[in-house]
Design a protein around this motif. Sequence first.
Motif, PDB file in Angstrom:
ATOM      1  N   SER A  27       0.832  -1.208   0.000  1.00  0.00           N
ATOM      2  CA  SER A  27       0.000   0.000   0.000  1.00  0.00           C
ATOM      3  C   SER A  27       0.863   1.254   0.000  1.00  0.00           C
ATOM      4  CB  SER A  27      -0.926   0.020   1.214  1.00  0.00           C
ATOM      5  OG  SER A  27      -1.856  -1.024   1.139  1.00  0.00           O
ATOM      6  N   ALA A  28       1.915   1.245   0.809  1.00  0.00           N
ATOM      7  CA  ALA A  28       2.825   2.397   0.857  1.00  0.00           C
ATOM      8  C   ALA A  28       3.496   2.604  -0.496  1.00  0.00           C
ATOM      9  CB  ALA A  28       3.870   2.200   1.952  1.00  0.00           C
ATOM     10  N   LEU A  29       3.902   1.517  -1.137  1.00  0.00           N
ATOM     11  CA  LEU A  29       4.542   1.633  -2.447  1.00  0.00           C
ATOM     12  C   LEU A  29       3.579   2.170  -3.502  1.00  0.00           C
ATOM     13  CD1 LEU A  29       6.609  -1.670  -2.457  1.00  0.00           C
ATOM     14  CD2 LEU A  29       7.486   0.674  -2.220  1.00  0.00           C
ATOM     15  N   GLU A  30       2.323   1.761  -3.431  1.00  0.00           N
ATOM     16  CA  GLU A  30       1.319   2.271  -4.369  1.00  0.00           C
ATOM     17  C   GLU A  30       1.127   3.778  -4.198  1.00  0.00           C
ATOM     18  OE1 GLU A  30      -2.152  -0.113  -3.667  1.00  0.00           O
ATOM     19  OE2 GLU A  30      -1.347  -1.808  -4.794  1.00  0.00           O
ATOM     20  N   VAL A  31       1.087   4.231  -2.948  1.00  0.00           N
ATOM     21  CA  VAL A  31       0.943   5.665  -2.677  1.00  0.00           C
ATOM     22  C   VAL A  31       2.149   6.425  -3.204  1.00  0.00           C
ATOM     23  CG1 VAL A  31       0.864   7.388  -0.821  1.00  0.00           C
ATOM     24  CG2 VAL A  31      -0.596   5.368  -0.703  1.00  0.00           C
ATOM     25  N   ILE A  32       3.332   5.886  -2.959  1.00  0.00           N
ATOM     26  CA  ILE A  32       4.556   6.544  -3.419  1.00  0.00           C
ATOM     27  C   ILE A  32       4.561   6.644  -4.941  1.00  0.00           C
ATOM     28  CG2 ILE A  32       7.066   6.281  -3.627  1.00  0.00           C
ATOM     29  CD1 ILE A  32       7.021   5.076  -0.772  1.00  0.00           C
ATOM     30  N   GLU A  33       4.193   5.575  -5.621  1.00  0.00           N
ATOM     31  CA  GLU A  33       4.231   5.556  -7.084  1.00  0.00           C
ATOM     32  C   GLU A  33       3.276   6.556  -7.723  1.00  0.00           C
ATOM     33  OE1 GLU A  33       6.144   4.084  -9.512  1.00  0.00           O
ATOM     34  OE2 GLU A  33       7.433   3.728  -7.793  1.00  0.00           O
ATOM     35  N   GLU A  34       2.255   6.982  -7.000  1.00  0.00           N
ATOM     36  CA  GLU A  34       1.292   7.951  -7.535  1.00  0.00           C
ATOM     37  C   GLU A  34       1.790   9.388  -7.417  1.00  0.00           C
ATOM     38  OE1 GLU A  34      -2.321   7.125  -5.452  1.00  0.00           O
ATOM     39  OE2 GLU A  34      -2.631   5.232  -6.493  1.00  0.00           O
ATOM     40  N   GLN A  35       2.899   9.605  -6.723  1.00  0.00           N
ATOM     41  CA  GLN A  35       3.412  10.954  -6.485  1.00  0.00           C
ATOM     42  C   GLN A  35       4.304  11.407  -7.638  1.00  0.00           C
ATOM     43  OE1 GLN A  35       5.344  10.937  -2.670  1.00  0.00           O
ATOM     44  NE2 GLN A  35       3.522  10.235  -1.609  1.00  0.00           N
ATOM     45  N   PRO A  36       4.471  12.733  -7.786  1.00  0.00           N
ATOM     46  CA  PRO A  36       5.420  13.253  -8.773  1.00  0.00           C
ATOM     47  C   PRO A  36       6.835  12.765  -8.455  1.00  0.00           C
ATOM     48  CG  PRO A  36       4.015  15.017  -7.947  1.00  0.00           C
ATOM     49  CD  PRO A  36       3.748  13.801  -7.098  1.00  0.00           C
ATOM     50  N   LEU A  37       7.687  12.745  -9.465  1.00  0.00           N
ATOM     51  CA  LEU A  37       9.014  12.146  -9.338  1.00  0.00           C
ATOM     52  C   LEU A  37       9.817  12.671  -8.151  1.00  0.00           C
ATOM     53  CD1 LEU A  37      11.049  10.178 -10.461  1.00  0.00           C
ATOM     54  CD2 LEU A  37      11.851  11.974 -11.989  1.00  0.00           C
ATOM     55  N   GLU A  90       8.865  14.073  -5.370  1.00  0.00           N
ATOM     56  CA  GLU A  90       8.272  13.624  -4.110  1.00  0.00           C
ATOM     57  C   GLU A  90       8.459  12.122  -3.922  1.00  0.00           C
ATOM     58  OE1 GLU A  90       4.236  14.996  -3.683  1.00  0.00           O
ATOM     59  OE2 GLU A  90       4.788  16.947  -4.526  1.00  0.00           O
ATOM     60  N   ARG A  91       8.421  11.375  -5.024  1.00  0.00           N
ATOM     61  CA  ARG A  91       8.644   9.932  -4.961  1.00  0.00           C
ATOM     62  C   ARG A  91      10.030   9.617  -4.410  1.00  0.00           C
ATOM     63  NH1 ARG A  91       7.828   7.442 -10.625  1.00  0.00           N
ATOM     64  NH2 ARG A  91       6.843   9.438 -10.967  1.00  0.00           N
ATOM     65  N   ALA A  92      11.026  10.348  -4.885  1.00  0.00           N
ATOM     66  CA  ALA A  92      12.398  10.110  -4.417  1.00  0.00           C
ATOM     67  C   ALA A  92      12.499  10.313  -2.912  1.00  0.00           C
ATOM     68  CB  ALA A  92      13.363  11.028  -5.157  1.00  0.00           C
ATOM     69  N   ALA A  93      11.911  11.385  -2.419  1.00  0.00           N
ATOM     70  CA  ALA A  93      11.949  11.654  -0.978  1.00  0.00           C
ATOM     71  C   ALA A  93      11.170  10.589  -0.204  1.00  0.00           C
ATOM     72  CB  ALA A  93      11.380  13.040  -0.694  1.00  0.00           C
ATOM     73  N   ALA A  94      10.050  10.152  -0.755  1.00  0.00           N
ATOM     74  CA  ALA A  94       9.239   9.133  -0.081  1.00  0.00           C
ATOM     75  C   ALA A  94       9.966   7.793  -0.035  1.00  0.00           C
ATOM     76  CB  ALA A  94       7.889   8.988  -0.774  1.00  0.00           C
ATOM     77  N   TYR A  95      10.660   7.435  -1.117  1.00  0.00           N
ATOM     78  CA  TYR A  95      11.432   6.191  -1.109  1.00  0.00           C
ATOM     79  C   TYR A  95      12.579   6.272  -0.104  1.00  0.00           C
ATOM     80  CZ  TYR A  95       9.162   3.745  -4.972  1.00  0.00           C
ATOM     81  OH  TYR A  95       8.264   3.061  -5.751  1.00  0.00           O
ATOM     82  N   THR A  96      13.194   7.431   0.011  1.00  0.00           N
ATOM     83  CA  THR A  96      14.262   7.614   0.997  1.00  0.00           C
ATOM     84  C   THR A  96      13.712   7.419   2.405  1.00  0.00           C
ATOM     85  OG1 THR A  96      15.492   9.091  -0.448  1.00  0.00           O
ATOM     86  CG2 THR A  96      15.969   9.240   1.905  1.00  0.00           C
ATOM     87  N   ALA A  97      12.556   8.018   2.684  1.00  0.00           N
ATOM     88  CA  ALA A  97      11.935   7.881   4.006  1.00  0.00           C
ATOM     89  C   ALA A  97      11.556   6.421   4.275  1.00  0.00           C
ATOM     90  CB  ALA A  97      10.711   8.779   4.112  1.00  0.00           C
ATOM     91  N   LEU A  98      11.017   5.737   3.269  1.00  0.00           N
ATOM     92  CA  LEU A  98      10.650   4.333   3.429  1.00  0.00           C
ATOM     93  C   LEU A  98      11.897   3.487   3.691  1.00  0.00           C
ATOM     94  CD1 LEU A  98       8.533   2.090   3.347  1.00  0.00           C
ATOM     95  CD2 LEU A  98       8.881   1.991   0.864  1.00  0.00           C
ATOM     96  N   HIS A  99      12.952   3.747   2.957  1.00  0.00           N
ATOM     97  CA  HIS A  99      14.211   3.027   3.165  1.00  0.00           C
ATOM     98  C   HIS A  99      14.713   3.229   4.592  1.00  0.00           C
ATOM     99  CE1 HIS A  99      18.619   2.918   3.324  1.00  0.00           C
ATOM    100  NE2 HIS A  99      18.481   1.832   2.605  1.00  0.00           N
TER     101      HIS A  99
END
Length: 54
Positions: free
Chosen positions: A17-27, A29-38
């Motif tokens: 679910s978190a990955l789906e939310v991240i993938e819907e974001q602009p590039l 914001e996606r990078a920052a969200a993946y960093t936070a998830l990592h």
Amino acid sequence: MSMDAADAAARRDDLLSALEVIEEQPLAERAAAYTALHDDLARRLESGPREQHA
């Protein structure tokens, strides 16, 4: 289903679910969200139980 299996399935579903939310974001914001998830996943791994070697 055992409690461990149910817990693992719930964690997997939460991650998906978190990955789906991240993938819907602009590039950007996606990078920052993946960093936070990592960072969150790394903290969880570091705080988990340690295996004792004999």
